[in-house]
Design a protein around this motif. Sequence first.
Motif, PDB file in Angstrom:
ATOM      1  N   PRO A 356       9.167  35.567  47.783  1.00 10.66           N
ATOM      2  CA  PRO A 356       9.254  34.153  47.382  1.00 10.66           C
ATOM      3  C   PRO A 356      10.007  33.983  46.068  1.00 10.66           C
ATOM      4  O   PRO A 356      10.025  34.890  45.234  1.00 10.66           O
ATOM      5  CB  PRO A 356       7.794  33.735  47.241  1.00 10.66           C
ATOM      6  N   PHE A 357      10.616  32.785  45.903  1.00 18.56           N
ATOM      7  CA  PHE A 357      11.440  32.489  44.736  1.00 18.56           C
ATOM      8  C   PHE A 357      10.669  31.640  43.729  1.00 18.56           C
ATOM      9  O   PHE A 357       9.730  30.935  44.092  1.00 18.56           O
ATOM     10  CB  PHE A 357      12.690  31.701  45.139  1.00 18.56           C
ATOM     11  N   THR A 358      11.118  31.670  42.516  1.00 18.89           N
ATOM     12  CA  THR A 358      10.566  30.791  41.479  1.00 18.89           C
ATOM     13  C   THR A 358      11.606  29.713  41.171  1.00 18.89           C
ATOM     14  O   THR A 358      12.785  30.017  40.999  1.00 18.89           O
ATOM     15  CB  THR A 358      10.283  31.583  40.195  1.00 18.89           C
ATOM     16  N   VAL A 359      11.161  28.448  41.129  1.00 24.39           N
ATOM     17  CA  VAL A 359      12.081  27.357  40.812  1.00 24.39           C
ATOM     18  C   VAL A 359      11.613  26.682  39.526  1.00 24.39           C
ATOM     19  O   VAL A 359      10.431  26.370  39.406  1.00 24.39           O
ATOM     20  CB  VAL A 359      12.113  26.309  41.937  1.00 24.39           C
ATOM     21  N   SER A 360      12.513  26.475  38.558  1.00 22.31           N
ATOM     22  CA  SER A 360      12.118  25.830  37.299  1.00 22.31           C
ATOM     23  C   SER A 360      13.034  24.677  36.929  1.00 22.31           C
ATOM     24  O   SER A 360      14.254  24.786  37.083  1.00 22.31           O
ATOM     25  CB  SER A 360      12.165  26.849  36.153  1.00 22.31           C
ATOM     26  N   PHE A 361      12.434  23.591  36.470  1.00 25.24           N
ATOM     27  CA  PHE A 361      13.187  22.465  35.902  1.00 25.24           C
ATOM     28  C   PHE A 361      12.946  22.499  34.405  1.00 25.24           C
ATOM     29  O   PHE A 361      11.794  22.537  33.963  1.00 25.24           O
ATOM     30  CB  PHE A 361      12.668  21.122  36.441  1.00 25.24           C
ATOM     31  N   ASP A 362      14.007  22.468  33.625  1.00 26.36           N
ATOM     32  CA  ASP A 362      13.865  22.510  32.180  1.00 26.36           C
ATOM     33  C   ASP A 362      14.466  21.244  31.583  1.00 26.36           C
ATOM     34  O   ASP A 362      15.680  21.108  31.511  1.00 26.36           O
ATOM     35  CB  ASP A 362      14.562  23.774  31.656  1.00 26.36           C
ATOM     36  N   HIS A 363      13.604  20.316  31.192  1.00 27.71           N
ATOM     37  CA  HIS A 363      14.032  19.052  30.576  1.00 27.71           C
ATOM     38  C   HIS A 363      15.112  18.352  31.380  1.00 27.71           C
ATOM     39  O   HIS A 363      16.171  18.038  30.852  1.00 27.71           O
ATOM     40  CB  HIS A 363      14.487  19.284  29.124  1.00 27.71           C
ATOM     41  N   VAL A 364      14.844  18.119  32.634  1.00 28.97           N
ATOM     42  CA  VAL A 364      15.838  17.529  33.521  1.00 28.97           C
ATOM     43  C   VAL A 364      15.742  15.999  33.533  1.00 28.97           C
ATOM     44  O   VAL A 364      14.659  15.440  33.678  1.00 28.97           O
ATOM     45  CB  VAL A 364      15.677  18.069  34.960  1.00 28.97           C
ATOM     46  N   THR A 365      16.895  15.354  33.341  1.00 27.48           N
ATOM     47  CA  THR A 365      16.979  13.897  33.422  1.00 27.48           C
ATOM     48  C   THR A 365      18.014  13.557  34.488  1.00 27.48           C
ATOM     49  O   THR A 365      19.045  14.225  34.575  1.00 27.48           O
ATOM     50  CB  THR A 365      17.400  13.308  32.066  1.00 27.48           C
ATOM     51  N   PHE A 366      17.723  12.557  35.291  1.00 31.90           N
ATOM     52  CA  PHE A 366      18.694  12.176  36.324  1.00 31.90           C
ATOM     53  C   PHE A 366      18.717  10.663  36.540  1.00 31.90           C
ATOM     54  O   PHE A 366      17.679  10.016  36.636  1.00 31.90           O
ATOM     55  CB  PHE A 366      18.392  12.863  37.651  1.00 31.90           C
ATOM     56  N   THR A 367      19.935  10.097  36.595  1.00 33.52           N
ATOM     57  CA  THR A 367      20.131   8.678  36.873  1.00 33.52           C
ATOM     58  C   THR A 367      21.104   8.566  38.035  1.00 33.52           C
ATOM     59  O   THR A 367      22.123   9.256  38.048  1.00 33.52           O
ATOM     60  CB  THR A 367      20.750   7.967  35.648  1.00 33.52           C
ATOM     61  N   TYR A 368      20.806   7.705  39.003  1.00 32.93           N
ATOM     62  CA  TYR A 368      21.777   7.472  40.087  1.00 32.93           C
ATOM     63  C   TYR A 368      22.960   6.696  39.513  1.00 32.93           C
ATOM     64  O   TYR A 368      22.771   5.872  38.606  1.00 32.93           O
ATOM     65  CB  TYR A 368      21.134   6.702  41.233  1.00 32.93           C
ATOM     66  N   LEU A 409      22.020  19.109  45.837  1.00 30.43           N
ATOM     67  CA  LEU A 409      22.671  17.942  46.424  1.00 30.43           C
ATOM     68  C   LEU A 409      22.959  16.911  45.336  1.00 30.43           C
ATOM     69  O   LEU A 409      23.865  16.106  45.448  1.00 30.43           O
ATOM     70  CB  LEU A 409      21.791  17.329  47.518  1.00 30.43           C
ATOM     71  N   LEU A 410      22.130  16.926  44.294  1.00 28.21           N
ATOM     72  CA  LEU A 410      22.362  16.076  43.131  1.00 28.21           C
ATOM     73  C   LEU A 410      22.449  16.986  41.905  1.00 28.21           C
ATOM     74  O   LEU A 410      21.891  18.082  41.912  1.00 28.21           O
ATOM     75  CB  LEU A 410      21.219  15.065  42.956  1.00 28.21           C
ATOM     76  N   THR A 411      23.145  16.529  40.895  1.00 29.81           N
ATOM     77  CA  THR A 411      23.290  17.329  39.671  1.00 29.81           C
ATOM     78  C   THR A 411      22.652  16.569  38.518  1.00 29.81           C
ATOM     79  O   THR A 411      22.907  15.382  38.354  1.00 29.81           O
ATOM     80  CB  THR A 411      24.784  17.535  39.346  1.00 29.81           C
ATOM     81  N   PRO A 412      21.806  17.247  37.717  1.00 28.07           N
ATOM     82  CA  PRO A 412      21.128  16.544  36.619  1.00 28.07           C
ATOM     83  C   PRO A 412      22.107  16.057  35.550  1.00 28.07           C
ATOM     84  O   PRO A 412      23.154  16.664  35.343  1.00 28.07           O
ATOM     85  CB  PRO A 412      20.187  17.601  36.034  1.00 28.07           C
ATOM     86  N   ASP A 413      21.750  14.935  34.902  1.00 25.47           N
ATOM     87  CA  ASP A 413      22.554  14.457  33.777  1.00 25.47           C
ATOM     88  C   ASP A 413      22.335  15.389  32.580  1.00 25.47           C
ATOM     89  O   ASP A 413      23.250  15.694  31.839  1.00 25.47           O
ATOM     90  CB  ASP A 413      22.123  13.051  33.331  1.00 25.47           C
TER      91      ASP A 413
END
Lengths: 615, 608
Positions: A356-368, A409-413
């Motif tokens: 199994p894999f580990t997935v991490s989000f580090d201070h992610v901000t996203f706006t459409y 599919l989306l890229t964080p700001d």
Amino acid sequence: MIRKMADKHYTIWQNLQWFKIQRRGLADEVKWWLPGILLIQLGVTLISAAIPAVLVRLLGQQTGLPTLTLVMIGIGLGLGCLQFGQTVLDTYMHNATSVVRMEMFTKDGADYLHIPYVAAANAEVRAKRSESMNYGYGGDNSGIEIFYNALVHTALNSILIVVDALILGWASWWITLIIGITTVLAFFPQQSFQQYRRLQQKVIEDSWSPRTYISRSGFREENGKDIRLYHMANWYQGKYEHFVEATDSAQMKIERRQFWISTGSALLTLIRNAVGYGALIVLMVNHQLSISRFTFYFTLLSTVGATVEALLKQYGLLKGANTDTNTGRRFLDWADAVIHDMPKGKAVPSFDRHKPFTVSFDHVTFTYPDGQVPVLKDISLTLKAGERVALVGLNGAGKTTITMLMMGLLTPDKGTITINGVDIQSIPPATLRSYFSPVFQEGTVFAGSVAYNVAMTRDYDAQRVQAALSEVGLTADIAKLAHGIDTKLTNYIQDDGVTLSGGQTQKLMIARALYRNAPILILDEPTAALDALAESDLYQNYQKMAAGKTSLFISHRLASTRFSDRILFLQHGQIAASGTHAQLLAHCPAYAVLYHTQSQYYSEKQTPEEAVQDA
Amino acid sequence: MAVQAALAIVTLLQGYVAVTFLGLLVSQLTRPNVTVNQLWPITAGFLGIIFGLAVLGYWLNMHAQANGWSAWFGMQAMTNKKMLTVTYPTFIDPKFRDNYAAANTSINYSGGFATFITEIVNSVCGLLVAVLLSGASLVALFGARSTQTTTLAQFANSPWLLILMLFIIAIPVVAAFPLAKLSGRFTQKFYQYNIQFNRIGEYYIQKVFEDYSIGKVIRIFDPHDHLVHHFGEMNRTQIKQDNKLLTQATAVRSLNNIVLSVIVGALYVVVGIKGLAGAISIGAVIAYVGYLQQVISALTTMMDTVGTSAATLKGLDQFIDFIEYPDAPATGKLPVEKRLDNEYAIKVDDVSFRYPGAKAWSLRHVTLDFKVGQRLALVGPNGSGKTTLIKLLTRLAEPTEGHILLNGIDIQKYDIHEYQQIFAVVFQDYRLFAFSVADNVAVNTHKDPARMKRALTLAGVWDKVQTLPKQADTSLTKNIDPDGVDISGGEAQKIAIARAWYKDAPFIILDEPTAALDPVSEYEIYQRFDDLMENKTAIYVSHRMSSTRFSQRIVVLDHGEIVEDGTHESLMQAKGLYYRLFEAQAQYYTSDKIKEERKNADATYAIS
């Protein structure tokens, strides 16, 4: 940010160079079109004009019957063969160039799948793309379809007029001159007419797409019930007829304008013929021409009018097609540039796909792109290897967005997302996507066999397909179908294609994810269409499905959280709480309210009203 | 019709005038001592006539084109209307759907009635005029006798020449029949191939490569573009095959050109014999051959029309078949009594239903009656027949066996339009269209703003609508209006609910209305039930077993049969299917209540 689509004005010459590159290897024979049709057409024009002249000459010389018969039938046969060749060559070559237009569909489709997902979902990009398709390569009247055809025929008719004028110049240069003048004059009204026509054609195109929308959506099987029960037919047909009338009236305007233009060109033909015939008659009367040559010149001059008209028409088509080709190229060129600029990733990481894999989000901000406020604000979270995480929150809280960011599919700001410590931006997109087995909210069934729909390739492992189907409880349903897993689904391209029910579709989507067997499993609202028993079965099975994988379960059914190791509660674009169900119930009031809102109806002791008050 | 006939005649006359002019000129010019002044009047006269005919022709053509367009658009509108107005069972009948596709293809390819009528009128009028004019010239031609005594002159004066000429004219006519037939067959083959080709193309272009949410699935599950490559290859092979068929059809149709051209050569010889024998002048030879050419080309056009008419007629048959497609069930004429008290009683009496072509029964021996003002929940596993029962009630389908009665009368006897007026349904796959919010709620050209506001408010979406650029006049999606907006699934569902309320029908049916909603939105909808339902009879279908708590009566379906019928309490006590369904969901919530109390004490607080 999505790059803007720029309007470029390529000249006819530039578009020709582009077209030549596009047709390479697909329709190379097309380069013989102009020389071929020119030779044939010259032959047809000259022989047609020569027949009466030859006859006059033969009769004048009192030639014998055998020679007369041989010559006339010979010429007839030759002319017939040339005309036959002309029609066949034109048809064949025109259709050969269609291959180029058809190829644009493939390119357009591929481009649409390769540009960033956020751009593909953007309303403006979609509108511009559909404009490019409508004008550039969408149909039999689109730019790329007509461009080369019109170019060949413009060149052909220009050369024919020059040749005609030169031959007639042999008799008198006055005729050459008048042909030149009348041809040039004919172009003047043509310019404004073409502009007017394009204007009206825009009206026609603009009402074509809503008209197509109305008839298409009216015909869609799933729309039939609402249209009937709400008696929408009259209202809906009214909308349709409104656009039909707009089309009809624009078409009428073109026809009326066409009449005046044609009358103008008839006037020019009158002048040309008056001067030309006059010159020939004077020459004849002065014995400077033989009767057979007179007949030849006379007949040839009579055909010039039709050739000028054809030239004007083809040139008008060419100009229009060039503008339409530019519109078509707008999306295609834009997509090329955008795809070129996309991160390609560095090396393929050497992860062990069986762990199994580990997935991490580090201070992610996203706006459409079209949104004012961020959907996700400074989010940090970690899905530990092998962990089963439930993601909970209201509609629009950003749950699905998190999964889309994960899959690239989306890229964080702002902020980074890593898999096993590697920034996903540095992983080649195809490799990154292969790490995920998602079940999306909407069921998407393709026109293909059951097996294709599970494996998503025509080259599938039947045993594994069966295993995936059995795990989601579809084996019995599929066995009932006429050809088992080879049964074709949907009736888009096959009349006998089978349509699955909502519940069956949802199970099929889960089977698709299981077949893929990727290290990270994402289930986004997988139970919305399932009945209570099937829903409960899925929960029970979830343990097995998620074994050895990292998994994320999104559901409005809070019961689902019971089968997860940890719950992430998402509120206003942020993680409001993380923990077990019991922990959240105790310490996260918003989660508790959500849970009570749902659970009250199942409570045995309270009436619904009391439960609502409690909550 | 008259315009087309006039156009055909004018077009033909243009040919005759040109030929006559050249013939006359040659005759005059071969006379000795002719002066330019003698020729001016003829030249000016002919140029004037040619110009006049050309302008007249353009004018007639404008009207003919206009008629053609109107007829063509009319056919499209007729097809659309038929498709929208047939009853639902016909609408979903695969045969009807095939007919629709075939009718559309035939309209698009054949150009429809207008082209066909133009072709027929053109060819018939053309032939008639050509025969009349050329017949007259033939009499003149054979009246002209040679005074020479050679064998050739004798032959030229004998009726054998006439027989020879008629024989020559007959050749292309005879040849045209089989050629046109053959060409019609190839054209038909091409059309046939094209229907499926277009259908596959449309599926990919309009659906797979158009819908970005499908694109999302492809991006993830097909990262190596198998689907695009498959489409590209198929596309290339198909267009090549398409080109081959079209070229074949064109080649066969053009074969007659060769025959015709040789025949014209032969006619020149026949008329030339008269010329050689000195019976007619050189100018006359040119004019006569020109006339004969007109007859032949008129004949060929006629033959061509006859030949290809098989394909055109077949296309028109497809259109007519579609327009006349029988739509049997909508036969009832009885008006539905308008009752202010909404005292409508519905009784389902031993109804069974089987989908056309299916072996299994979707509903079997269902008997049920609805009391006015009652709230009824319809419950059961996937595929148990809940939605089917609703389709039968709303006459989207007709029972295979048994009857449904409204106030004691079989519902099939009522006028379908009036009958359906008493139901407002929100299906699980409800549909909105790319028009304004107001259009979507009223689905009528006449809109009541006050009622609209109340409908949107009750559905809980009024505030949201106020935030849209043009409020209720904002279009949904950009499919038609570039200024349209995309709304969320939950908002769309609320607009669908507003549409149902706006209809003001005594029966309201909600089929899975909360599937896409989060618990809070679901709760809001539940809360508004009382306002939404008012004193109406409500039927509620849901997999969310919680919703049954709002119903006075619960009917449980399984495998198309009613297995249980009662209140929540009575059914829970019966411990049957309802109990199992309810418990399957409730276990995660109720048993929790107990555990929750126990665990609360030692829960650890954790926020990451």
